[in-house]
Design an enzyme around this catalytic site. Sequence first.
Site, short mmCIF file in Angstrom:
data_model
loop_
_atom_site.label_atom_id
_atom_site.label_comp_id
_atom_site.label_asym_id
_atom_site.label_seq_id
_atom_site.Cartn_x
_atom_site.Cartn_y
_atom_site.Cartn_z
N ASP A 21 -1.87 -42.54 40.25
CA ASP A 21 -1.60 -43.37 39.08
C ASP A 21 -0.20 -43.03 38.56
OD1 ASP A 21 -1.84 -41.15 36.86
OD2 ASP A 21 -3.55 -40.89 38.19
N ASP A 68 0.26 -41.88 35.44
CA ASP A 68 -0.04 -41.18 34.20
C ASP A 68 -0.21 -42.24 33.10
OD1 ASP A 68 -0.62 -38.67 33.06
OD2 ASP A 68 1.34 -38.58 32.13
#
Length: 232
Positions: free
Chosen positions: A210, A212
């Site tokens: 991802d 974050d």
Amino acid sequence: MPQAKIGVIGGSGLYHMEGMTDVEEVKIQTPFGDPSDVITIGKVSGVSMAFLPRHGRGHRLSPSEVPSRANIWALKSLGVEWAISVSAVGSLREDIAPRDLVIPDQLFDRTKDRVKSFYEGGVVVHCSFAEPFCPTLGSLLLESARELGNVNVHQGGTYVCMEGPLFSTKAESNVYRKLGMDIIGMTALPEAKLAREAELCYAIIACATDYDCWYESEESVSVDMVVGESQR
């Protein structure tokens, strides 16, 4: 007791090793309590290996609860000399996309509640930690990842290790980016420090799951996102 020179510590979503034969599960007792789980010893392409799920099978242990001293001690007691950590991380750079791999070469410690040394009770040992990862093992991991041909892998980078188990605020995520951090996770420390004290060659395969929470055009990180991407 069976022996293995290569140890793999599996992170979120990685609770067993595919393709392992001649499998034997070993329960190790250490001066620092029980490891995260039993250690599976077997062969991969004819090479003896030991596998330990960092969070326990079923993901029972939060990052702050991982018994890192027991884990490293147990691997060392089995003859492990090369320790490969597989870790799910968040990306702090746009060019490190989800599903990319990173072989980091630096660490930044933002943990606060973890025991970070085997030595205590009147025994003090100082170790060099300027280069926290084994460059030889890191190069081998980088070369192997590139040989796969179907994965984007990044050489080097700084892994900032936060306490967890909550993910970052947007303010924290943006500060880490301004400080020049590349990826963020919760488990590289004290694992890397303990591996250095135990004289293990240690390196990380960081799997970006991802962005974050700093990337406004992307969904903020969640547990489902981390585990789902790690298992792909």
